[in-house]
Scaffold this active site. Structure first.
Site, PDB file in Angstrom:
ATOM      1  N   ARG A   1      -9.159  -0.391   4.395  1.00 18.42           N
ATOM      2  CA  ARG A   1      -8.372   0.682   3.776  1.00 18.42           C
ATOM      3  C   ARG A   1      -6.983   0.185   3.379  1.00 18.42           C
ATOM      4  O   ARG A   1      -6.422   0.672   2.403  1.00 18.42           O
ATOM      5  CB  ARG A   1      -8.195   1.843   4.753  1.00 18.42           C
ATOM      6  CG  ARG A   1      -9.448   2.642   4.998  1.00 18.42           C
ATOM      7  CD  ARG A   1      -9.122   3.843   5.834  1.00 18.42           C
ATOM      8  NE  ARG A   1      -7.894   4.477   5.333  1.00 18.42           N
ATOM      9  CZ  ARG A   1      -7.196   5.385   5.981  1.00 18.42           C
ATOM     10  NH1 ARG A   1      -7.585   5.798   7.149  1.00 18.42           N
ATOM     11  NH2 ARG A   1      -6.099   5.902   5.453  1.00 18.42           N
TER      12      ARG A   1
ATOM     13  N   LYS B   1       0.839  -1.216   0.000  1.00 19.81           N
ATOM     14  CA  LYS B   1       0.000   0.000   0.000  1.00 19.81           C
ATOM     15  C   LYS B   1       0.866   1.254   0.000  1.00 19.81           C
ATOM     16  O   LYS B   1       0.636   2.183  -0.784  1.00 19.81           O
ATOM     17  CB  LYS B   1      -0.893  -0.005   1.252  1.00 19.81           C
ATOM     18  CG  LYS B   1      -1.554   1.328   1.553  1.00 19.81           C
ATOM     19  CD  LYS B   1      -2.393   1.278   2.808  1.00 19.81           C
ATOM     20  CE  LYS B   1      -1.684   1.535   4.098  1.00 19.81           C
ATOM     21  NZ  LYS B   1      -1.426   2.947   4.434  1.00 19.81           N
ATOM     22  N   ASN B   2       1.856   1.290   0.899  1.00 17.61           N
ATOM     23  CA  ASN B   2       2.603   2.528   1.085  1.00 17.61           C
ATOM     24  C   ASN B   2       3.633   2.791  -0.015  1.00 17.61           C
ATOM     25  O   ASN B   2       4.257   3.853  -0.047  1.00 17.61           O
ATOM     26  CB  ASN B   2       3.260   2.562   2.474  1.00 17.61           C
ATOM     27  CG  ASN B   2       2.211   2.733   3.561  1.00 17.61           C
ATOM     28  OD1 ASN B   2       1.058   3.078   3.267  1.00 17.61           O
ATOM     29  ND2 ASN B   2       2.593   2.470   4.798  1.00 17.61           N
TER      30      ASN B   2
ATOM     31  N   CYS C   1      -5.507  12.621  13.237  1.00 17.95           N
ATOM     32  CA  CYS C   1      -5.351  11.196  12.933  1.00 17.95           C
ATOM     33  C   CYS C   1      -5.296  10.413  14.229  1.00 17.95           C
ATOM     34  O   CYS C   1      -4.769  10.889  15.224  1.00 17.95           O
ATOM     35  CB  CYS C   1      -4.070  11.005  12.147  1.00 17.95           C
ATOM     36  SG  CYS C   1      -3.679   9.313  11.843  1.00 17.95           S
TER      37      CYS C   1
ATOM     38  N   VAL D   1       8.440   6.483  16.596  1.00 17.50           N
ATOM     39  CA  VAL D   1       8.000   7.176  15.386  1.00 17.50           C
ATOM     40  C   VAL D   1       6.673   7.897  15.655  1.00 17.50           C
ATOM     41  O   VAL D   1       6.540   9.094  15.384  1.00 17.50           O
ATOM     42  CB  VAL D   1       7.859   6.198  14.200  1.00 17.50           C
ATOM     43  CG1 VAL D   1       7.385   6.927  12.958  1.00 17.50           C
ATOM     44  CG2 VAL D   1       9.189   5.496  13.944  1.00 17.50           C
TER      45      VAL D   1
ATOM     46  N   ARG E   1      -4.623  10.327   4.488  1.00 15.69           N
ATOM     47  CA  ARG E   1      -3.522  11.284   4.600  1.00 15.69           C
ATOM     48  C   ARG E   1      -2.563  11.208   3.419  1.00 15.69           C
ATOM     49  O   ARG E   1      -1.955  12.209   3.038  1.00 15.69           O
ATOM     50  CB  ARG E   1      -2.732  11.018   5.874  1.00 15.69           C
ATOM     51  CG  ARG E   1      -3.516  11.238   7.129  1.00 15.69           C
ATOM     52  CD  ARG E   1      -2.573  11.159   8.298  1.00 15.69           C
ATOM     53  NE  ARG E   1      -1.493  12.093   8.131  1.00 15.69           N
ATOM     54  CZ  ARG E   1      -1.513  13.358   8.498  1.00 15.69           C
ATOM     55  NH1 ARG E   1      -2.555  13.836   9.100  1.00 15.69           N
ATOM     56  NH2 ARG E   1      -0.467  14.135   8.290  1.00 15.69           N
TER      57      ARG E   1
ATOM     58  N   ASP F   1       4.517   0.387  11.880  1.00 14.89           N
ATOM     59  CA  ASP F   1       3.311  -0.235  11.324  1.00 14.89           C
ATOM     60  C   ASP F   1       3.139  -1.703  11.737  1.00 14.89           C
ATOM     61  O   ASP F   1       2.112  -2.311  11.399  1.00 14.89           O
ATOM     62  CB  ASP F   1       3.301  -0.115   9.790  1.00 14.89           C
ATOM     63  CG  ASP F   1       3.116   1.318   9.330  1.00 14.89           C
ATOM     64  OD1 ASP F   1       2.698   2.157  10.141  1.00 14.89           O
ATOM     65  OD2 ASP F   1       3.399   1.606   8.146  1.00 14.89           O
TER      66      ASP F   1
ATOM     67  N   ARG G   1       0.280  14.375  13.148  1.00 12.16           N
ATOM     68  CA  ARG G   1       0.957  14.080  11.880  1.00 12.16           C
ATOM     69  C   ARG G   1       1.088  15.362  11.067  1.00 12.16           C
ATOM     70  O   ARG G   1       0.398  15.558  10.067  1.00 12.16           O
ATOM     71  CB  ARG G   1       0.209  12.989  11.120  1.00 12.16           C
ATOM     72  CG  ARG G   1       0.231  11.686  11.894  1.00 12.16           C
ATOM     73  CD  ARG G   1      -0.469  10.575  11.165  1.00 12.16           C
ATOM     74  NE  ARG G   1       0.295  10.048  10.050  1.00 12.16           N
ATOM     75  CZ  ARG G   1      -0.143   9.074   9.259  1.00 12.16           C
ATOM     76  NH1 ARG G   1      -1.316   8.539   9.482  1.00 12.16           N
ATOM     77  NH2 ARG G   1       0.595   8.646   8.246  1.00 12.16           N
TER      78      ARG G   1
HETATM   79  N1  EPU Z   1       6.617  14.275  11.077  1.00 13.92           N
HETATM   80  C1  EPU Z   1       6.864  15.590  11.381  1.00 13.92           C
HETATM   81  N2  EPU Z   1       6.746  16.525  10.377  1.00 13.92           N
HETATM   82  C2  EPU Z   1       6.417  16.174   9.118  1.00 13.92           C
HETATM   83  C3  EPU Z   1       6.180  14.831   8.798  1.00 13.92           C
HETATM   84  C4  EPU Z   1       6.296  13.892   9.815  1.00 13.92           C
HETATM   85  O1  EPU Z   1       7.170  15.924  12.528  1.00 13.92           O
HETATM   86  O2  EPU Z   1       6.333  17.059   8.266  1.00 13.92           O
HETATM   87  C5  EPU Z   1       6.722  13.265  12.130  1.00 13.92           C
HETATM   88  C6  EPU Z   1       5.422  12.502  12.315  1.00 13.92           C
HETATM   89  O3  EPU Z   1       4.543  13.175  13.193  1.00 13.92           O
HETATM   90  C7  EPU Z   1       5.901  11.175  12.877  1.00 13.92           C
HETATM   91  C8  EPU Z   1       7.232  10.970  12.152  1.00 13.92           C
HETATM   92  O4  EPU Z   1       7.638  12.270  11.704  1.00 13.92           O
HETATM   93  O5  EPU Z   1       6.129  11.276  14.254  1.00 13.92           O
HETATM   94  C9  EPU Z   1       7.190  10.045  10.970  1.00 13.92           C
HETATM   95  O6  EPU Z   1       6.113  10.417  10.096  1.00 13.92           O
HETATM   96  P1  EPU Z   1       6.165  10.138   8.540  1.00 13.92           P
HETATM   97  O7  EPU Z   1       6.059  11.447   7.833  1.00 13.92           O
HETATM   98  O8  EPU Z   1       7.319   9.278   8.205  1.00 13.92           O
HETATM   99  O9  EPU Z   1       4.821   9.350   8.318  1.00 13.92           O
HETATM  100  P2  EPU Z   1       3.933   9.419   7.025  1.00 13.92           P
HETATM  101  O10 EPU Z   1       4.795   9.633   5.861  1.00 13.92           O
HETATM  102  O11 EPU Z   1       2.789  10.335   7.253  1.00 13.92           O
HETATM  103  C10 EPU Z   1       4.100   6.887   6.410  1.00 13.92           C
HETATM  104  C11 EPU Z   1       3.145   5.749   6.231  1.00 13.92           C
HETATM  105  C12 EPU Z   1       2.593   5.351   7.588  1.00 13.92           C
HETATM  106  C13 EPU Z   1       3.774   4.948   8.485  1.00 13.92           C
HETATM  107  C14 EPU Z   1       4.769   6.095   8.581  1.00 13.92           C
HETATM  108  C15 EPU Z   1       6.016   5.739   9.347  1.00 13.92           C
HETATM  109  C16 EPU Z   1       2.298   6.086   4.024  1.00 13.92           C
HETATM  110  C17 EPU Z   1       1.147   6.428   3.151  1.00 13.92           C
HETATM  111  N3  EPU Z   1       2.088   6.138   5.336  1.00 13.92           N
HETATM  112  O12 EPU Z   1       3.329   7.940   6.979  1.00 13.92           O
HETATM  113  O13 EPU Z   1       1.766   4.214   7.356  1.00 13.92           O
HETATM  114  O14 EPU Z   1       3.308   4.630   9.762  1.00 13.92           O
HETATM  115  O15 EPU Z   1       5.176   6.505   7.255  1.00 13.92           O
HETATM  116  O16 EPU Z   1       6.669   4.667   8.785  1.00 13.92           O
HETATM  117  O17 EPU Z   1       3.353   5.769   3.540  1.00 13.92           O
HETATM  118  C18 EPU Z   1       0.046   2.712   7.852  1.00 13.92           C
HETATM  119  O18 EPU Z   1       0.282   2.161   6.767  1.00 13.92           O
HETATM  120  O19 EPU Z   1      -0.717   2.219   8.716  1.00 13.92           O
HETATM  121  C19 EPU Z   1       0.663   3.989   8.141  1.00 13.92           C
HETATM  122  C20 EPU Z   1       0.208   4.815   9.077  1.00 13.92           C
END
Ligand code: EPU
Length: 465
Positions: A400, A22-23, A117, A330, A93, A308, A122
């Site tokens: 989802r 998915k990701n 969320c 994380v 998201r 995850d 996030r």
């Molecule tokens: N963060 C910030 N600022 C930002 C972005 C992130 O502080 O601008 C923080 C977040 O709050 C969090 C950490 O950095 O504490 C990591 O967040 P990240 O941005 O890596 O998460 P994401 O890109 O929103 C993706 C996956 C998530 C997975 C996370 C971590 C996708 C679509 N989603 O989310 O997947 O948990 O990386 O590996 O790729 C899931 O599949 O269930 C899921 C939530």
């Protein structure tokens, strides 16, 4: 809304296959906005999130179709729309992944902020910082990010945040930089296999990205990108979930289409717990012998144990002997599954970003509520291992992000029934009869409680339909 009714206690056995990730699929679909011509994606999982993004891409001028063979084709037909509306972004998201591609290709993007969320804060400040560094003017108005740039310019960008790297932030900035003028470097880039898969797709389209899989990316901008065929990597989180399902039911399962090189930390942890994992190419055979052991486990950015699978590992550890500590570095608030696991008989206490899990002999079926995607998976796993019947509500979260999970598990011998969550569809065994010995029958929520509580209250669950 659907719910699952699970009869627990059946060891899983047989063979199953992991779907595409998915990701990886979502940011790659979003990046197709950068290309001229058609992209054909193989192995895109059949998920509600994929449908949601396809809907958004159509609103942005793309033609998106599922072929009879299951491939997804995407082609930009109209480059004028640039609005990603709140109604679509709030549902998922990952919709924010259209921001970088829209800005780079169309010079303007108006994308709703994703909002709150269940797994914690996030923010997208790092996404915006990266795009600003590439020369975009960015403002936030009425809940929308409005980004503009004639042409992006290469820059040196540090993308580290308080919790490490950002996965979709790296995807957004890397995708945008492919069409920027000159060279971009990204430090503290996410190293997740899904980001690497996106990079491979972009390079196949004509981008010039080096350093994929390391925290230091170098991107030399090009004038244009063209659509290509691409195969999505297998979903390492689904693979881990299936491995844990086999272990929790003390079954014997062969899982195909596994990239074990993406799962080193998870496999290492499962072996430490006492799960036997035999690897043969892209297949793994999962078995257990004897009681599982407690461990310390910290969810970290890749190559650490993924956040995850934190919830699913916690479900497994509730059945291990001894005390485990599960920390999430994380998403420090990603513990919504904890009180629900407790309802199934687990003993867990939360301390900040840690959960202290005291292994219990066995879980007992109960009614629980899923709060997010991975929490739902953890509850399904716990329901498979628990004695008796469990009811899991709000499983739309699961739909989802897991491609036919209950079908795959049922093919392995699980007893999971999908039902519409309406009062008349209460499972038979949860239609209660109350004996004279009951200490307190006034609690109107008694029909939602598990068997241990029912027994204590003198309530005998009826098993006949
Ligand atoms: N963060 C910030 N600022 C930002 C972005 C992130 O502080 O601008 C923080 C977040 O709050 C969090 C950490 O950095 O504490 C990591 O967040 P990240 O941005 O890596 O998460 P994401 O890109 O929103 C993706 C996956 C998530 C997975 C996370 C971590 C996708 C679509 N989603 O989310 O997947 O948990 O990386 O590996 O790729 C899931 O599949 O269930 C899921 C939530």
């Amino acid at each position: 809304m659907d719910m699952f009714v699970i009869q627990g206690g059946y060891p899983l056995s047989g063979r199953t296959t992991v779907s595409g990730a998915k990701n990886a699929a979502l940011p790659i679909m979003a990046a197709s906005l950068l290309a001229d011509g058609m992209t054909t994606l193989h192995g895109v999982p059949d998920l509600v999130d994929v449908d949601t993004l396809a809907h958004l891409l159509r609103a942005l001028g793309s033609q998106v179709e599922r072929t009879e063979s299951g491939d997804l084709t995407l082609e930009v037909l109209n480059t004028r729309p640039n609005l990603a509306d709140y109604e679509l972004v709030r549902r998922m998201r990952a919709s924010v992944c259209v921001l970088g591609p829209l800005l780079a290709r169309r010079g303007a993007a108006c994308v709703s902020l994703p909002g709150g969320c269940n797994i914690g804060d996030r923010p997208i400040d790092l996404h915006l910082k990266g795009l600003k560094a590439l020369g975009a003017s960015i403002r936030v108005e009425r809940g929308y990010v409005i980004a503009e740039a004639q042409r992006l310019r290469g820059a040196n960008i540090y993308l580290g945040g308080p919790f490490g790297s950002t996965v979709t932030g790296t995807a957004n900035v890397m995708a945008a930089a492919t069409l920027a003028e000159g060279r971009t470097t990204i430090e503290a880039a996410a190293c997740e296999p899904e980001v690497v898969d996106l990079g491979h797709y972009l390079n196949a389209m004509g981008a010039r990205i080096t350093g994929l899989g390391t925290p230091f990316l170098q991107i030399d901008g090009v004038e244009r990108l063209h659509g290509v065929p691409h195969t999505i990597i297998p979903d390492r989180i689904e693979a881990a979930t299936l491995m844990i399902a086999a272990a929790m039911t003390h079954g014997e399962v062969r899982i195909d289409n596994v990239r074990v090189d993406h799962m080193t930390a998870i496999i290492e942890k499962l072996r430490e717990i006492g799960v036997t994992i035999d690897v043969n190419g892209t297949s793994v055979r999962v078995t257990t012998s004897g009681r599982l052991r407690s461990i310390d486990c910290i969810a970290l950015p890749y190559p650490g144990v993924p956040t995850d699978v934190q919830a699913q590992l916690m479900a497994l550890l509730t059945c291990a002997s001894g005390i485990s500590i599960v920390t999430d570095k994380v998403f420090p608030d990603r513990f919504m599954h904890l009180p629900e696991l407790v309802r199934l008989g687990a003993r867990i206490r939360r301390e900040g970003n840690c959960a202290i899990v005291s292994g219990v002999g066995e879980l007992s079926g109960a009614s629980v509520m899923a709060s997010d995607l991975r929490a739902s998976a953890a509850l399904v796993l716990a329901g498979l291992a628990a004695t008796g019947e469990s009811v899991i509500r709000r499983i739309y979260h699961l739909d989802r992000g897991y491609d036919q999970l209950e079908i795959k598990l049922n093919q392995l011998g699980a007893q999971i029934h999908r039902m519409v969550d309406e009062p008349q569809n209460m499972p038979a065994s949860l239609t209660l009869s109350v004996s004279d010995k009951a200490e307190d029958t006034s609690d109107p929520t008694h029909e939602l409680r598990g068997p241990t509580w029912l027994k204590r209250m003198g309530i005998t669950p009826r098993t006949e339909a």
